[in-house]
Design a protein around this motif. Structure first.
Motif, PDB file in Angstrom:
ATOM      1  N   GLU A  14       0.667  -1.297  -0.203  1.00 57.27           N
ATOM      2  CA  GLU A  14      -0.011  -0.110  -0.002  1.00 57.27           C
ATOM      3  C   GLU A  14       0.975   1.183   0.210  1.00 57.27           C
ATOM      4  N   THR A  15       1.889   1.154   0.766  1.00 59.46           N
ATOM      5  CA  THR A  15       2.816   2.475   0.856  1.00 59.46           C
ATOM      6  C   THR A  15       3.327   2.552  -0.542  1.00 59.46           C
ATOM      7  N   ARG A  16       3.649   1.479  -1.333  1.00 59.88           N
ATOM      8  CA  ARG A  16       4.479   1.642  -2.638  1.00 59.88           C
ATOM      9  C   ARG A  16       3.408   2.072  -3.545  1.00 59.88           C
ATOM     10  N   MET A  17       1.970   1.858  -3.424  1.00 62.32           N
ATOM     11  CA  MET A  17       0.976   2.374  -4.449  1.00 62.32           C
ATOM     12  C   MET A  17       1.054   3.798  -4.007  1.00 62.32           C
ATOM     13  N   CYS A  18       0.894   4.184  -2.807  1.00 65.49           N
ATOM     14  CA  CYS A  18       0.985   5.699  -2.322  1.00 65.49           C
ATOM     15  C   CYS A  18       1.986   6.625  -3.180  1.00 65.49           C
ATOM     16  N   VAL A  19       3.068   5.831  -3.049  1.00 65.45           N
ATOM     17  CA  VAL A  19       4.463   6.595  -3.650  1.00 65.45           C
ATOM     18  C   VAL A  19       4.287   6.667  -5.140  1.00 65.45           C
ATOM     19  N   LEU A  20       3.610   5.652  -5.848  1.00 63.90           N
ATOM     20  CA  LEU A  20       3.654   5.885  -7.170  1.00 63.90           C
ATOM     21  C   LEU A  20       2.385   6.926  -7.770  1.00 63.90           C
ATOM     22  N   THR A  21       1.511   7.245  -6.923  1.00 62.81           N
ATOM     23  CA  THR A  21       0.583   8.175  -7.106  1.00 62.81           C
ATOM     24  C   THR A  21       0.947   9.570  -6.883  1.00 62.81           C
ATOM     25  N   ASP A  22       2.362   9.559  -6.201  1.00 61.08           N
ATOM     26  CA  ASP A  22       2.828  11.160  -5.974  1.00 61.08           C
ATOM     27  C   ASP A  22       3.488  11.587  -6.749  1.00 61.08           C
ATOM     28  N   PRO A  23       3.061  12.867  -7.417  1.00 59.55           N
ATOM     29  CA  PRO A  23       4.160  13.691  -8.563  1.00 59.55           C
ATOM     30  C   PRO A  23       5.506  13.679  -8.089  1.00 59.55           C
ATOM     31  N   ASP A  24       5.559  13.644  -6.649  1.00 62.83           N
ATOM     32  CA  ASP A  24       7.358  13.808  -6.258  1.00 62.83           C
ATOM     33  C   ASP A  24       8.044  12.612  -6.646  1.00 62.83           C
ATOM     34  N   HIS A  25       7.315  11.390  -6.844  1.00 65.45           N
ATOM     35  CA  HIS A  25       7.909  10.231  -7.111  1.00 65.45           C
ATOM     36  C   HIS A  25       8.784  10.428  -8.313  1.00 65.45           C
ATOM     37  N   TYR A  26       8.183  11.123  -9.119  1.00 62.61           N
ATOM     38  CA  TYR A  26       8.725  11.413 -10.597  1.00 62.61           C
ATOM     39  C   TYR A  26       9.540  12.659 -10.821  1.00 62.61           C
ATOM     40  N   SER A  27      10.466  12.834  -9.928  1.00 65.44           N
ATOM     41  CA  SER A  27      11.219  13.893 -10.066  1.00 65.44           C
ATOM     42  C   SER A  27      12.332  13.841 -11.005  1.00 65.44           C
ATOM     43  N   ASP A  28      12.438  12.911 -11.755  1.00 66.51           N
ATOM     44  CA  ASP A  28      13.395  13.019 -12.972  1.00 66.51           C
ATOM     45  C   ASP A  28      12.603  13.511 -14.064  1.00 66.51           C
ATOM     46  N   SER A  29      11.479  13.911 -14.076  1.00 68.76           N
ATOM     47  CA  SER A  29      10.469  14.145 -14.919  1.00 68.76           C
ATOM     48  C   SER A  29      11.243  15.715 -15.525  1.00 68.76           C
ATOM     49  N   CYS A  30      10.649  15.977 -16.751  1.00 67.39           N
ATOM     50  CA  CYS A  30      11.314  17.369 -17.360  1.00 67.39           C
ATOM     51  C   CYS A  30      10.518  18.397 -16.880  1.00 67.39           C
ATOM     52  N   THR A  31       9.279  18.115 -16.759  1.00 64.62           N
ATOM     53  CA  THR A  31       8.438  19.483 -16.268  1.00 64.62           C
ATOM     54  C   THR A  31       7.450  18.877 -14.987  1.00 64.62           C
ATOM     55  N   PRO A  32       6.903  19.882 -14.488  1.00 60.71           N
ATOM     56  CA  PRO A  32       5.715  19.574 -13.558  1.00 60.71           C
ATOM     57  C   PRO A  32       4.633  19.001 -13.913  1.00 60.71           C
ATOM     58  N   GLU A  33       3.985  19.273 -15.446  1.00 60.84           N
ATOM     59  CA  GLU A  33       3.032  18.699 -15.945  1.00 60.84           C
ATOM     60  C   GLU A  33       3.121  17.056 -16.132  1.00 60.84           C
ATOM     61  N   GLU A  34       4.414  16.678 -16.419  1.00 64.80           N
ATOM     62  CA  GLU A  34       4.761  15.477 -16.621  1.00 64.80           C
ATOM     63  C   GLU A  34       5.017  14.776 -15.483  1.00 64.80           C
ATOM     64  N   GLN A  35       5.337  15.331 -14.298  1.00 63.87           N
ATOM     65  CA  GLN A  35       5.140  14.839 -13.061  1.00 63.87           C
ATOM     66  C   GLN A  35       3.835  14.380 -12.822  1.00 63.87           C
ATOM     67  N   VAL A  36       2.886  15.297 -13.034  1.00 61.94           N
ATOM     68  CA  VAL A  36       1.299  15.147 -12.753  1.00 61.94           C
ATOM     69  C   VAL A  36       0.860  14.030 -13.700  1.00 61.94           C
ATOM     70  N   MET A  37       1.224  14.182 -14.862  1.00 65.34           N
ATOM     71  CA  MET A  37       0.615  13.028 -15.978  1.00 65.34           C
ATOM     72  C   MET A  37       0.836  11.329 -15.182  1.00 65.34           C
ATOM     73  N   ARG A  38       2.417  11.506 -14.895  1.00 68.47           N
ATOM     74  CA  ARG A  38       2.836  10.078 -14.342  1.00 68.47           C
ATOM     75  C   ARG A  38       2.123   9.675 -13.245  1.00 68.47           C
ATOM     76  N   ALA A  39       1.870  10.621 -12.131  1.00 68.21           N
ATOM     77  CA  ALA A  39       1.100  10.178 -10.917  1.00 68.21           C
ATOM     78  C   ALA A  39      -0.512   9.931 -11.305  1.00 68.21           C
ATOM     79  N   ASP A  40      -0.926  10.621 -12.307  1.00 63.75           N
ATOM     80  CA  ASP A  40      -2.536  10.359 -12.750  1.00 63.75           C
ATOM     81  C   ASP A  40      -2.471   9.045 -13.161  1.00 63.75           C
ATOM     82  N   PHE A  41      -1.451   8.656 -14.105  1.00 59.07           N
ATOM     83  CA  PHE A  41      -1.499   7.548 -14.816  1.00 59.07           C
ATOM     84  C   PHE A  41      -1.547   6.241 -14.026  1.00 59.07           C
TER      85      PHE A  41
END
Length: 125
Positions: A14-41
């Motif tokens: 469950e902790t792992r799933m929460c991390v995957l839905t957090d935009p900050d998990h995708y800090s290697d993304s180019c833009t904040p929009e990409e981070q949100v897109m990945r969390a939404d996905f």
């Protein structure tokens, strides 16, 4: 497997799933929009996993949440944003390819993380 062992495994997943839905998990993304897109996905993926085991009463609510996420990443002309579609293709096994661009490499890593949680049942749409 003992009940105690099961109890300890569930919170980790469950902790792992929460991390995957957090935009900050995708800090290697180019833009904040990409981070949100990945969390939404990740949210859409997890909702789809839940959909087929959910009660009949809960399914409409889940479908509504999934639809809202899909709409967010659909352009005004009705086409899905390229990277959203690329993630769909990766997690559904529609495409297995070597990553060429950095954004594709990030998508491949994200898809691998999600699929590790378990497959979704049925088609994406």
């Amino acid at each position: 497997m003992t009940a105690q062992k099961k109890l300890h495994q569930h919170p980790q997943k469950e902790t792992r799933m929460c991390v995957l839905t957090d935009p900050d998990h995708y800090s290697d993304s180019c833009t904040p929009e990409e981070q949100v897109m990945r969390a939404d996905f990740a949210r859409a993926y997890l909702l789809r996993r839940e959909l087929f085991s959910a009660s009949v009463e809960r399914q409409p609510q889940l479908r509504e949440q999934i639809s809202a996420l899909d709409v967010r990443w659909t352009r005004p002309d009705g086409q899905v944003f390229l990277e959203w579609q690329h993630l769909i293709d990766l997690v559904t096994g529609a495409v297995i390819e070597a990553a060429v661009l950095p954004i594709q490499a990030r998508s491949y890593r994200q898809a691998a993380e999600l699929v590790e949680l378990g497959p979704i049942e049925g088609p994406w749409r």
